[in-house]
Design a protein around this motif. Structure first.
Motif, PDB file in Angstrom:
ATOM      1  N   ASP A 192      -9.191  16.132   7.842  1.00 20.42           N
ATOM      2  CA  ASP A 192      -9.094  15.908   6.384  1.00 20.42           C
ATOM      3  C   ASP A 192      -7.249  15.401   6.167  1.00 20.42           C
ATOM      4  OD1 ASP A 192     -11.445  16.516   5.275  1.00 20.42           O
ATOM      5  OD2 ASP A 192     -10.744  18.452   4.532  1.00 20.42           O
ATOM      6  N   ARG A 193      -6.679  15.845   7.102  1.00 16.41           N
ATOM      7  CA  ARG A 193      -5.204  15.691   7.085  1.00 16.41           C
ATOM      8  C   ARG A 193      -5.191  14.245   8.077  1.00 16.41           C
ATOM      9  NH1 ARG A 193      -3.783  19.639   9.508  1.00 16.41           N
ATOM     10  NH2 ARG A 193      -3.423  18.802  11.563  1.00 16.41           N
ATOM     11  N   GLU A 194      -5.579  14.170   8.900  1.00 17.28           N
ATOM     12  CA  GLU A 194      -5.621  12.788   9.535  1.00 17.28           C
ATOM     13  C   GLU A 194      -6.196  11.546   8.740  1.00 17.28           C
ATOM     14  OE1 GLU A 194      -8.003  13.706  13.114  1.00 17.28           O
ATOM     15  OE2 GLU A 194      -6.203  14.651  14.161  1.00 17.28           O
ATOM     16  N   ARG A 195      -7.419  11.909   7.862  1.00 13.16           N
ATOM     17  CA  ARG A 195      -7.858  10.772   7.059  1.00 13.16           C
ATOM     18  C   ARG A 195      -7.085  10.553   6.153  1.00 13.16           C
ATOM     19  NH1 ARG A 195     -11.572  13.536   5.723  1.00 13.16           N
ATOM     20  NH2 ARG A 195     -13.292  12.985   7.171  1.00 13.16           N
ATOM     21  N   GLN A 196      -6.134  11.485   5.587  1.00 11.49           N
ATOM     22  CA  GLN A 196      -5.228  11.122   4.424  1.00 11.49           C
ATOM     23  C   GLN A 196      -4.105  10.420   5.265  1.00 11.49           C
ATOM     24  OE1 GLN A 196      -3.394  14.449   2.563  1.00 11.49           O
ATOM     25  NE2 GLN A 196      -2.244  13.280   1.357  1.00 11.49           N
ATOM     26  N   GLU A 197      -3.862  10.680   6.278  1.00  5.63           N
ATOM     27  CA  GLU A 197      -2.743   9.729   6.995  1.00  5.63           C
ATOM     28  C   GLU A 197      -3.344   8.276   7.329  1.00  5.63           C
ATOM     29  OE1 GLU A 197      -2.002  12.336  10.268  1.00  5.63           O
ATOM     30  OE2 GLU A 197      -0.487  13.433   9.099  1.00  5.63           O
ATOM     31  N   ALA A 198      -4.611   8.331   7.602  1.00  5.23           N
ATOM     32  CA  ALA A 198      -5.126   6.961   7.695  1.00  5.23           C
ATOM     33  C   ALA A 198      -5.092   6.105   6.450  1.00  5.23           C
ATOM     34  CB  ALA A 198      -6.573   6.995   8.319  1.00  5.23           C
ATOM     35  N   GLU A 199      -5.503   6.775   5.593  1.00  9.02           N
ATOM     36  CA  GLU A 199      -5.572   6.141   4.335  1.00  9.02           C
ATOM     37  C   GLU A 199      -4.304   5.541   3.961  1.00  9.02           C
ATOM     38  OE1 GLU A 199      -7.373   8.894   1.589  1.00  9.02           O
ATOM     39  OE2 GLU A 199      -9.325   8.529   2.371  1.00  9.02           O
ATOM     40  N   GLU A 200      -3.196   6.472   4.295  1.00 12.99           N
ATOM     41  CA  GLU A 200      -1.708   5.909   3.847  1.00 12.99           C
ATOM     42  C   GLU A 200      -1.301   4.617   4.713  1.00 12.99           C
ATOM     43  OE1 GLU A 200       0.721   9.357   4.291  1.00 12.99           O
ATOM     44  OE2 GLU A 200      -0.114  10.310   2.435  1.00 12.99           O
ATOM     45  N   LEU A 201      -1.715   4.913   6.060  1.00 15.70           N
ATOM     46  CA  LEU A 201      -1.540   3.951   6.818  1.00 15.70           C
ATOM     47  C   LEU A 201      -2.095   2.320   6.509  1.00 15.70           C
ATOM     48  CD1 LEU A 201      -0.432   2.901   9.587  1.00 15.70           C
ATOM     49  CD2 LEU A 201      -2.402   3.592  10.975  1.00 15.70           C
ATOM     50  N   GLN A 202      -3.505   2.596   5.967  1.00 12.33           N
ATOM     51  CA  GLN A 202      -4.294   1.391   5.812  1.00 12.33           C
ATOM     52  C   GLN A 202      -3.466   0.669   4.534  1.00 12.33           C
ATOM     53  OE1 GLN A 202      -7.654   2.516   3.681  1.00 12.33           O
ATOM     54  NE2 GLN A 202      -8.521   0.317   3.610  1.00 12.33           N
ATOM     55  N   LYS A 203      -2.677   1.477   3.649  1.00 13.91           N
ATOM     56  CA  LYS A 203      -2.236   0.961   2.604  1.00 13.91           C
ATOM     57  C   LYS A 203      -0.934   0.343   2.921  1.00 13.91           C
ATOM     58  CE  LYS A 203      -3.663   4.177  -0.927  1.00 13.91           C
ATOM     59  NZ  LYS A 203      -3.438   5.215  -2.013  1.00 13.91           N
ATOM     60  N   GLU A 204      -0.116   0.939   3.875  1.00 16.89           N
ATOM     61  CA  GLU A 204       1.056   0.508   4.529  1.00 16.89           C
ATOM     62  C   GLU A 204       0.856  -0.818   5.198  1.00 16.89           C
ATOM     63  OE1 GLU A 204       3.061   3.268   6.932  1.00 16.89           O
ATOM     64  OE2 GLU A 204       3.080   4.697   5.201  1.00 16.89           O
ATOM     65  N   MET A 205      -0.289  -0.884   6.096  1.00 15.07           N
ATOM     66  CA  MET A 205      -0.482  -2.334   6.922  1.00 15.07           C
ATOM     67  C   MET A 205      -1.237  -3.268   5.780  1.00 15.07           C
ATOM     68  SD  MET A 205       0.414  -1.664   9.873  1.00 15.07           S
ATOM     69  CE  MET A 205       1.753  -0.798   9.170  1.00 15.07           C
ATOM     70  N   GLY A 206      -1.498  -2.971   4.865  1.00 21.01           N
ATOM     71  CA  GLY A 206      -2.209  -3.847   3.798  1.00 21.01           C
ATOM     72  C   GLY A 206      -3.577  -4.113   4.128  1.00 21.01           C
ATOM     73  N   LEU A 207      -4.343  -3.216   4.631  1.00 14.24           N
ATOM     74  CA  LEU A 207      -5.829  -3.440   4.948  1.00 14.24           C
ATOM     75  C   LEU A 207      -6.544  -3.206   3.760  1.00 14.24           C
ATOM     76  CD1 LEU A 207      -6.003  -1.446   8.338  1.00 14.24           C
ATOM     77  CD2 LEU A 207      -5.800  -3.748   7.896  1.00 14.24           C
ATOM     78  N   GLY A 208      -7.850  -4.334   3.668  1.00 13.06           N
ATOM     79  CA  GLY A 208      -8.520  -3.896   2.566  1.00 13.06           C
ATOM     80  C   GLY A 208      -9.589  -3.243   2.522  1.00 13.06           C
ATOM     81  N   ASP A 209     -10.394  -3.158   1.705  1.00 12.30           N
ATOM     82  CA  ASP A 209     -11.555  -2.330   1.493  1.00 12.30           C
ATOM     83  C   ASP A 209     -12.505  -2.536   2.859  1.00 12.30           C
ATOM     84  OD1 ASP A 209     -10.607  -1.261  -0.723  1.00 12.30           O
ATOM     85  OD2 ASP A 209     -12.019  -2.062  -1.960  1.00 12.30           O
ATOM     86  N   GLN A 210     -12.724  -3.508   3.383  1.00 13.09           N
ATOM     87  CA  GLN A 210     -13.569  -3.871   4.253  1.00 13.09           C
ATOM     88  C   GLN A 210     -13.311  -3.366   5.715  1.00 13.09           C
ATOM     89  OE1 GLN A 210     -13.803  -8.356   4.749  1.00 13.09           O
ATOM     90  NE2 GLN A 210     -11.841  -8.578   5.167  1.00 13.09           N
ATOM     91  N   ASP A 211     -11.984  -3.019   5.768  1.00 13.97           N
ATOM     92  CA  ASP A 211     -11.412  -2.497   6.895  1.00 13.97           C
ATOM     93  C   ASP A 211     -11.438  -0.973   6.878  1.00 13.97           C
ATOM     94  OD1 ASP A 211     -10.690  -5.061   8.267  1.00 13.97           O
ATOM     95  OD2 ASP A 211      -9.495  -5.273   6.664  1.00 13.97           O
ATOM     96  N   ASP A 212     -12.106  -0.547   6.136  1.00 12.16           N
ATOM     97  CA  ASP A 212     -11.928   1.113   5.843  1.00 12.16           C
ATOM     98  C   ASP A 212     -12.567   1.717   7.172  1.00 12.16           C
ATOM     99  OD1 ASP A 212     -10.917   1.291   3.377  1.00 12.16           O
ATOM    100  OD2 ASP A 212     -12.964   1.354   2.441  1.00 12.16           O
ATOM    101  N   SER A 213     -13.493   1.375   7.626  1.00 14.49           N
ATOM    102  CA  SER A 213     -14.010   1.878   9.049  1.00 14.49           C
ATOM    103  C   SER A 213     -13.214   1.895   9.975  1.00 14.49           C
ATOM    104  CB  SER A 213     -15.454   1.317   9.504  1.00 14.49           C
ATOM    105  OG  SER A 213     -16.538   1.685   8.521  1.00 14.49           O
ATOM    106  N   LEU A 214     -12.603   0.834  10.260  1.00 14.10           N
ATOM    107  CA  LEU A 214     -11.572   0.691  11.158  1.00 14.10           C
ATOM    108  C   LEU A 214     -10.339   1.688  11.179  1.00 14.10           C
ATOM    109  CD1 LEU A 214     -10.458  -1.201  13.570  1.00 14.10           C
ATOM    110  CD2 LEU A 214      -9.485  -2.886  11.938  1.00 14.10           C
ATOM    111  N   ALA A 215      -9.753   1.669   9.917  1.00 16.07           N
ATOM    112  CA  ALA A 215      -8.811   2.757   9.611  1.00 16.07           C
ATOM    113  C   ALA A 215      -9.214   3.917  10.031  1.00 16.07           C
ATOM    114  CB  ALA A 215      -8.417   2.510   8.195  1.00 16.07           C
ATOM    115  N   MET A 216     -10.401   4.268   9.996  1.00 16.24           N
ATOM    116  CA  MET A 216     -10.884   5.753  10.016  1.00 16.24           C
ATOM    117  C   MET A 216     -10.796   6.109  11.355  1.00 16.24           C
ATOM    118  SD  MET A 216     -11.224   7.339   7.265  1.00 16.24           S
ATOM    119  CE  MET A 216      -9.645   6.312   6.441  1.00 16.24           C
ATOM    120  N   MET A 217     -11.222   4.834  12.001  1.00 17.82           N
ATOM    121  CA  MET A 217     -11.219   5.222  13.630  1.00 17.82           C
ATOM    122  C   MET A 217      -9.828   5.202  14.307  1.00 17.82           C
ATOM    123  SD  MET A 217     -14.028   2.613  15.430  1.00 17.82           S
ATOM    124  CE  MET A 217     -13.430   1.000  14.629  1.00 17.82           C
ATOM    125  N   LEU A 218      -8.906   4.821  13.542  1.00 15.57           N
ATOM    126  CA  LEU A 218      -7.558   4.902  14.108  1.00 15.57           C
ATOM    127  C   LEU A 218      -6.653   6.105  13.423  1.00 15.57           C
ATOM    128  CD1 LEU A 218      -6.982   1.243  13.737  1.00 15.57           C
ATOM    129  CD2 LEU A 218      -7.568   2.315  15.737  1.00 15.57           C
TER     130      LEU A 218
END
Length: 255
Positions: A192-218
């Motif tokens: 859960d902690r890593e997922r939250q960090e990934a979501e924050e990273l997603q926002k910082e990198m400007g990734l859109g909703d279509q890239d959610d799966s990619l963000a989770m893998m990272l």
């Protein structure tokens, strides 16, 4: 210390084929593919908590350099020896660059397609069983090493393992069959902690909703915050490449 001794120390075997999890008679393509899988598990970016990750990654590079060279492999197969004085092992080489040359960049779509085809496949099942045996049932290590794995995949991976135990394909390791609820909860909290960090990273990198799966893998790629976007995406592509590229020549670097 020689390559075989380092393999014994880092991977608990001096057999180069056993380190990669392939048979002695494996084809060049099978050796290459196994090298890619094992190197992903110990890639410094993917295993930031392992203090030996960088050294393991470098040793794997040397191992593959030996087995991918016809003459070197023939000598090893016949005599069980490695020529430590050969240019490929004695030169100052950046094994990270070597790895990137072997596995070309791919698009985000390629990455997502690979994940879609890999999950639920027989290949994934074999990989999970191999990880189960390698880590003697430790789900922390299994989930950390499995490709394209998130917290949501754990029940499915456990089901694969249970079925293999029931059919007698593998031994029932206590670490798996008797895992405590406390350890399971700790793993869920960590996820859960890593997922939250990934979501924050997603926002910082400007990734859109279509890239959610990619963000989770990272989810373990927190260090990317310190890098620019191009470097970040380059790392992702190299890490999850599914294509077979030809090594380029003439590019060498320092460790």
């Amino acid at each position: 210390m020689g390559l075989l001794d380092r393999c014994q120390e880092l991977f608990n075997t001096s057999n180069l084929y056993e380190v990669l999890g392939v048979a002695k008679g494996a084809t060049d393509a099978e050796v290459r593919r196994s090298y890619y899988k094992v190197s992903l598990q110990v890639h410094p970016d993917r295993a930031p908590e392992d203090p030996l990750a960088t050294e393991k990654f470098q040793v794997l590079g040397k191992l593959y350099a030996v087995l991918s060279d016809k003459e070197q492999r023939a000598v090893y197969d016949e005599q069980g020896l490695v020529d430590e004085e050969s240019d490929m092992l004695s030169q100052d080489r950046c094994w990270e660059d070597y790895w990137r040359l072997l596995f070309p960049k791919v698009t985000v779509q390629d990455i997502l397609e690979f994940e879609a085809k890999y999950k639920g496949s027989e290949e994934e099942r074999r990989d999970v069983i191999q990880l189960y045996i390698q880590h003697q049932g430790d789900m922390d290590a299994i989930t950390a090493s499995a490709l394209c794995c998130s917290q949501e995949d754990e029940p499915r991976l456990c089901d694969i393992i249970r079925k293999a135990i029931q059919t007698g394909e593998v031994t029932a390791f206590p670490a798996f069959t008797q895992e405590s609820e406390k350890k399971k909860r700790a793993r869920r909290k960590r996820a859960d902690r890593e997922r939250q960090e990934a979501e924050e990273l997603q926002k910082e990198m400007g990734l859109g909703d279509q890239d959610d799966s990619l963000a989770m893998m990272l989810k373990q790629r927190q260090k990317s915050r310190e890098q620019n976007f191009n470097s970040f995406l380059s790392d992702l592509e190299a890490k999850y490449s599914k294509k077979s590229g030809k090594a380029q020549k003439g590019q060498r670097g320092k460790k």
